[in-house]
Design a protein around this motif. Structure first.
Motif, mmCIF file in Angstrom:
data_model
loop_
_atom_site.group_PDB
_atom_site.id
_atom_site.type_symbol
_atom_site.label_atom_id
_atom_site.label_comp_id
_atom_site.label_asym_id
_atom_site.label_seq_id
_atom_site.Cartn_x
_atom_site.Cartn_y
_atom_site.Cartn_z
ATOM 1 N N GLN A 1 0.673 -1.257 0.168
ATOM 2 C CA GLN A 1 0.030 0.031 -0.037
ATOM 3 C C GLN A 1 0.703 1.206 -0.231
ATOM 4 O O GLN A 1 0.613 2.188 -0.709
ATOM 5 C CB GLN A 1 -0.924 0.148 1.296
ATOM 6 N N VAL A 2 1.993 1.177 0.926
ATOM 7 C CA VAL A 2 2.816 2.334 0.753
ATOM 8 C C VAL A 2 3.413 2.549 -0.307
ATOM 9 O O VAL A 2 3.605 3.725 -0.771
ATOM 10 C CB VAL A 2 3.807 2.297 2.155
ATOM 11 N N ALA A 3 4.001 1.554 -1.034
ATOM 12 C CA ALA A 3 4.713 1.255 -2.411
ATOM 13 C C ALA A 3 3.816 2.053 -3.341
ATOM 14 O O ALA A 3 4.003 2.980 -4.202
ATOM 15 C CB ALA A 3 5.285 0.113 -2.589
ATOM 16 N N ASP B 1 2.073 6.388 -6.977
ATOM 17 C CA ASP B 1 1.104 7.356 -7.435
ATOM 18 C C ASP B 1 1.610 8.780 -7.303
ATOM 19 O O ASP B 1 1.633 9.569 -8.110
ATOM 20 C CB ASP B 1 -0.262 7.318 -6.804
ATOM 21 N N SER B 2 2.382 8.873 -6.196
ATOM 22 C CA SER B 2 3.009 10.532 -5.970
ATOM 23 C C SER B 2 3.869 10.647 -7.154
ATOM 24 O O SER B 2 4.123 11.752 -7.884
ATOM 25 C CB SER B 2 3.537 10.490 -4.640
ATOM 26 N N ASP C 1 5.728 13.161 -12.191
ATOM 27 C CA ASP C 1 6.229 13.148 -13.668
ATOM 28 C C ASP C 1 5.234 13.942 -14.565
ATOM 29 O O ASP C 1 5.679 14.395 -15.503
ATOM 30 C CB ASP C 1 6.188 11.479 -13.904
ATOM 31 N N THR C 2 3.912 13.646 -14.555
ATOM 32 C CA THR C 2 2.791 14.190 -15.336
ATOM 33 C C THR C 2 2.853 15.852 -15.031
ATOM 34 O O THR C 2 2.876 16.424 -16.148
ATOM 35 C CB THR C 2 1.357 13.747 -14.903
#
Length: 114
Positions: free
Chosen positions: A87-89, A94-95, A100-101
């Motif tokens: 979950q942490v990974a 996602d962050s 990157d976006t």
């Protein structure tokens, strides 16, 4: 809160290299206290303390075969701990994807404004 307390106990237990080695050994199958003690060259009371920490954390359990009380890994508890890391990974991934976006959008805006 109970999950976090349980997780804290598991992570604290796994912070010690001897206990991690015990867990790795038990991943191959159950073992007696003397079998677990042998590779470390530590006293029986010392290995017993490590086993108690792992038992309190819910990572191992004590069986009973006649007079013997072999220890075995509680795979479900280890999976639950691994799920927390997953979950942490996922949150970090996602962050980083969002970052990157954002960086790509900023780079494209810079190119277009030239």
């Amino acid at each position: 809160m109970a999950m976090e307390d349980s997780l804290s106990l598991k992570l604290a237990a796994l912070a010690d290299p001897t206990r991690r080695a015990i867990v790795a050994r038990l991943a191959r199958g159950e073992a007696s206290v003397s079998e677990l003690q042998r590779p470390f060259g530590i006293s029986q009371p010392a290995i017993s303390k490590h086993l108690k920490v792992l038992e309190r954390a819910g990572l191992i359990e004590q069986g009973r075969i006649g007079q013997s009380r072999p220890r075995r890994l509680r795979v479900d508890a280890l999976r639950a701990t691994g799920a927390w890391f997953d979950q942490v990974a996922d949150l970090w991934r996602d962050s980083f994807d969002r970052l990157d976006t954002l960086l790509m959008e900023t780079e494209n805006d810079d190119v277009e404004s030239r």
